[in-house]
Design a protein around this motif. Structure first.
Motif, PDB file in Angstrom:
ATOM      1  N   SER A  50       0.833  -1.204   0.000  1.00 23.10           N
ATOM      2  CA  SER A  50       0.000   0.000   0.000  1.00 23.10           C
ATOM      3  C   SER A  50       0.870   1.258   0.000  1.00 23.10           C
ATOM      4  CB  SER A  50      -0.883  -0.023   1.243  1.00 23.10           C
ATOM      5  OG  SER A  50      -1.728   1.091   1.248  1.00 23.10           O
ATOM      6  N   ARG A  51       0.418   2.282  -0.713  1.00 28.06           N
ATOM      7  CA  ARG A  51       1.155   3.544  -0.796  1.00 28.06           C
ATOM      8  C   ARG A  51       0.201   4.726  -0.632  1.00 28.06           C
ATOM      9  NH1 ARG A  51       5.367   0.996  -0.934  1.00 28.06           N
ATOM     10  NH2 ARG A  51       6.658   0.499  -2.705  1.00 28.06           N
ATOM     11  N   THR A  52       0.738   5.826  -0.117  1.00 31.73           N
ATOM     12  CA  THR A  52       0.030   7.102  -0.059  1.00 31.73           C
ATOM     13  C   THR A  52       0.966   8.172  -0.589  1.00 31.73           C
ATOM     14  OG1 THR A  52      -1.239   6.442   1.884  1.00 31.73           O
ATOM     15  CG2 THR A  52      -1.078   8.804   1.445  1.00 31.73           C
ATOM     16  N   PHE A  53       0.473   8.973  -1.524  1.00 29.87           N
ATOM     17  CA  PHE A  53       1.254  10.087  -2.050  1.00 29.87           C
ATOM     18  C   PHE A  53       0.616  11.395  -1.608  1.00 29.87           C
ATOM     19  CE2 PHE A  53       3.029   7.916  -6.135  1.00 29.87           C
ATOM     20  CZ  PHE A  53       3.837   7.123  -5.360  1.00 29.87           C
ATOM     21  N   LEU A  54       1.474  12.306  -1.189  1.00 28.95           N
ATOM     22  CA  LEU A  54       1.089  13.678  -0.861  1.00 28.95           C
ATOM     23  C   LEU A  54       1.758  14.599  -1.877  1.00 28.95           C
ATOM     24  CD1 LEU A  54       1.558  13.376   3.000  1.00 28.95           C
ATOM     25  CD2 LEU A  54      -0.602  13.369   1.738  1.00 28.95           C
ATOM     26  N   PRO A  55       1.374  15.880  -1.941  1.00 31.51           N
ATOM     27  CA  PRO A  55       1.884  16.764  -2.989  1.00 31.51           C
ATOM     28  C   PRO A  55       3.407  16.837  -3.118  1.00 31.51           C
ATOM     29  CG  PRO A  55       0.038  17.798  -1.911  1.00 31.51           C
ATOM     30  CD  PRO A  55       0.337  16.537  -1.146  1.00 31.51           C
TER      31      PRO A  55
END
Length: 133
Positions: A28-33
């Motif tokens: 699982s991954r989360t990208f922020l700006p």
């Protein structure tokens, strides 16, 4: 960040977002700006993101996606998948996924059966031609 979700026939999402979560082949991954530029293979599953409208972060949106590729380059996030179903309700997506993906599996089985029949007919035709020589 700006998310552009591309299907073979259309653009499903083209909007500003504050965050995107997804399942890659390796977790699982989360990208922020300010996340670094990145390319990864997407596993079939749920992608979630928060749209930004008039500078205000909106409620999380969910999108069921088939496998594909995600590219983060600068402020742009490109998600290219074969199929996608979008909704705010996870219950709706679970139902949609099962119906949509079952339909796709049936279509795949039908096309494989048709190809097998063509292969058999071609082989038989070539054998008849060869025996006439």
């Amino acid at each position: 960040m700006h998310l552009k979700t591309l299907l073979p026939t259309e653009v499903v999402v083209d909007e500003e977002i504050s965050r995107i979560r997804f399942e890659a082949k390796d977790g699982s991954r989360t990208f922020l700006p300010r996340h670094i530029d990145f390319i990864t293979a997407i596993a079939p599953g749920i992608v979630s993101f928060n749209p930004i409208k008039n500078g205000v972060e909106q409620e999380e949106v969910f999108m069921a996606c088939d496998e594909g590729i995600l590219v983060k380059e600068g402020p742009m996030v490109y998600l290219s998948v074969r199929r996608a179903v979008m909704n705010k309700s996870l219950d709706f997506l679970v139902k949609s996924i099962s119906e949509e993906f079952k339909k796709a599996e049936e279509e795949r089985k039908t096309s494989h059966a048709a190809l097998a029949r063509l292969e058999v007919n071609l082989t038989q035709g070539l054998m008849r031609l060869n025996s006439k020589r």
